[in-house]
Structures are given as structure tokens and as C-alpha cells.
Design a protein around this motif. Structure first.
Motif, PDB file in Angstrom:
ATOM      1  N   ALA A 106       0.841  -1.347   0.157  1.00  0.00           N
ATOM      2  CA  ALA A 106       0.106   0.085   0.001  1.00  0.00           C
ATOM      3  C   ALA A 106       0.870   1.321   0.090  1.00  0.00           C
ATOM      4  N   ALA A 107       1.935   1.293   0.685  1.00  0.00           N
ATOM      5  CA  ALA A 107       2.947   2.381   0.954  1.00  0.00           C
ATOM      6  C   ALA A 107       3.447   2.628  -0.582  1.00  0.00           C
ATOM      7  N   LEU A 108       3.829   1.435  -1.341  1.00  0.00           N
ATOM      8  CA  LEU A 108       4.637   1.724  -2.680  1.00  0.00           C
ATOM      9  C   LEU A 108       3.491   2.179  -3.479  1.00  0.00           C
ATOM     10  N   ALA A 109       2.276   1.891  -3.369  1.00  0.00           N
ATOM     11  CA  ALA A 109       1.163   2.232  -4.481  1.00  0.00           C
ATOM     12  C   ALA A 109       1.108   3.806  -4.184  1.00  0.00           C
ATOM     13  N   SER A 110       1.032   4.133  -2.848  1.00  0.00           N
ATOM     14  CA  SER A 110       0.811   5.370  -2.518  1.00  0.00           C
ATOM     15  C   SER A 110       2.042   6.538  -3.014  1.00  0.00           C
ATOM     16  N   ILE A 111       3.259   5.656  -2.965  1.00  0.00           N
ATOM     17  CA  ILE A 111       4.360   6.631  -3.256  1.00  0.00           C
ATOM     18  C   ILE A 111       4.421   6.635  -5.032  1.00  0.00           C
ATOM     19  N   ALA A 112       3.696   5.683  -5.677  1.00  0.00           N
ATOM     20  CA  ALA A 112       3.570   5.683  -7.199  1.00  0.00           C
ATOM     21  C   ALA A 112       2.684   6.855  -7.293  1.00  0.00           C
ATOM     22  N   CYS A 113       1.476   7.014  -6.785  1.00  0.00           N
ATOM     23  CA  CYS A 113       0.418   7.768  -6.994  1.00  0.00           C
ATOM     24  C   CYS A 113       1.204   9.366  -6.760  1.00  0.00           C
ATOM     25  N   PHE A 114       1.933   9.366  -5.655  1.00  0.00           N
ATOM     26  CA  PHE A 114       2.544  10.801  -5.495  1.00  0.00           C
ATOM     27  C   PHE A 114       3.575  11.140  -6.554  1.00  0.00           C
ATOM     28  N   ALA A 115       4.275   9.965  -7.123  1.00  0.00           N
ATOM     29  CA  ALA A 115       5.142  10.121  -8.164  1.00  0.00           C
ATOM     30  C   ALA A 115       4.715  10.605  -9.564  1.00  0.00           C
TER      31      ALA A 115
END
Lengths: 70, 170
Positions: free
Chosen positions: A46-55
Motif C-alpha cells: 500500500a505504501a509503494l502504491a501511495s508513493i507511485a501515486c505521489f510520483a
């Protein structure tokens, strides 16, 4: 670039960013719900997905900034 | 009289120097930036969950608790106990002569206490009619989607001990 064109691009970027932020909000609440329910396996993906969204948002804003500078 | 909005040198401009189209454009841009910061805040939130989990995991040590003796619970019987704290109700079930399982008694739907029904091989939640498998704790029917939290138990010298809580293996 004409003002109307800038507005169209700004609106498009804004719409996409709103959708991504809502997705992140859902992701955060779902992760919190699962974590408090004892499921710890979900927090890293979930954290990785959130980072991808931010990127993605960062990339969009960067793209828009470059367009505006031309 | 029709106003010429594009004329920067018009007389009314001096009294009202706001450029509305430009103002609207800037407010959209600033709002988008604010959303970017909100996105960053969500990433920080996710990192906080990971950090909290890391600290919790590091400090996590479960006590060993003697629940009962093997003679006290017949095959198909159960016993309620609290583990790891006094506010954590759990249930121990004897499925066979040497087969013991224990689960957190809180339903994973809305935390109602589940009732063991060994004859039907299930845990039943009376609040919303949720049903869990008695051997695995997996949800079978009703609103629960996650299995019951399993308590690890061991049998030693005629005693049954709770030794830990299994989490996150959903």
C-alpha cells in the motif's frame, strides 16, 4: 501559449490530480483499517502504491510546469 | 455601454486592477499544488504506519500463559480465557484428543464475541450471523471477510499454554 489553452491544461491536470488524491485517501483508510484489524502484510504494498501515486502527481505538475514555461 | 475587458489602459482599470482570468488561473494552480502536498501527506501517513508496525514488532513479546489442564476440557469442548491482556477475550477449543486450537473471540466484522459450536465445526457470530471455520478461523459465510486472529497454543505435561498471537497472514 494562449490563456484559454493554459486553462484547459490546468483543468485537465487538476482533474487527474483530484482523482489520484481521492485514490490515495481510499488507499490510506483501507490500509489503516486492515492494519488495525491485524493484517500487516498489506502495509508495504500500500505504501509503494501511495508513493507511485505521489510520483504520478509530481510528474504531472512537472510536465505542466514545463508546458507553461514554453 | 459595453466594457472592453481586454483594454489594460481603460479608466476603470485604475479603480479595479484585478485581472479575473489571471486570478482564476492562479487559484487553480495553487489548488493543484495544495493537492500535491495532500498527496505527500498521504505518503507520510503510509510511512507512519510502516514505522509504527516496525516499532511494535520490535517490542512485541507475548507472555506464556497456562490456560487449562488437558483433563478439564473434553473433546468437542471449549474454554474461554484472556490473552495476551485482560481485555483480550479468547477461546480454546479441543477438536480431537491431541488437537487444540485457540482464537481471538472478537469477530473480524464488528468485534462481537463469536460463539464456538464444535458440533457444527464452526464459530458463530450472533450479531450479523457471521460463520467461521472452527479449525482454521477462516470466514465461511456472513459479513466477515478476514479470519479470526489465531492464538498459538502448545500442550506440555498435561497443561495447555498460550504462547503468541499470529497476525498478518491473511
Amino acid at each position: 501559449m494562449r490563456h484559454e489553452q493554459r486553462m484547459v491544461i490546468a483543468d485537465a491536470v487538476l482533474s487527474i490530480v483530484i482523482i489520484i488524491v481521492i485514490l490515495q485517501l481510499w488507499l490510506f483508510t483501507a490500509t489503516m483499517e486492515r492494519y488495525l484489524g491485524g493484517d500487516r502484510a498489506i502495509i508495504v504494498p500500500a505504501a509503494l502504491a501511495s508513493i507511485a501515486c505521489f510520483a504520478l502527481i509530481f510528474g504531472l505538475l512537472f510536465f505542466y510546469r514545463r508546458k507553461r514555461a514554453r | 455601454m459595453k466594457l472592453n475587458l481586454t483594454n489594460e489602459k481603460a479608466e476603470w482599470r485604475e479603480q479595479f486592477p484585478v485581472n479575473w482570468p489571471d486570478d482564476e488561473y492562479r487559484s487553480r494552480r495553487d489548488f493543484t499544488r495544495l493537492l500535491g502536498l495532500t498527496s505527500l501527506a498521504f505518503v507520510v501517513g503510509q510511512m507512519w504506519i510502516i514505522g509504527r508496525n516496525f516499532i511494535h514488532k520490535r517490542d512485541e513479546r507475548f507472555p506464556v500463559l497456562a490456560i487449562t489442564t488437558t483433563d478439564d476440557v473434553p473433546v468437542g469442548g471449549f474454554k474461554l480465557f484472556h490473552y495476551p491482556g485482560q481485555n483480550d477475550p479468547c477461546v480454546l477449543v479441543r477438536l480431537a484428543q491431541n488437537n487444540w486450537v485457540a482464537f481471538d473471540q472478537k469477530c473480524t466484522h464488528l468485534s462481537c464475541p463469536v460463539i464456538p459450536q464444535p458440533q457444527q465445526r464452526r464459530f458463530f457470530c450472533p450479531c450479523h450471523e457471521g460463520v467461521f471455520d472452527i479449525a482454521t478461523g477462516e470466514p465461511i459465510s456472513g459479513p466477515p471477510r478476514r479470519p479470526l486472529v489465531r492464538i498459538t497454543v502448545t500442550a506440555r505435561t498435561g497443561q495447555i499454554y498460550a504462547t503468541g498471537v499470529e497476525q498478518g497472514e491473511v
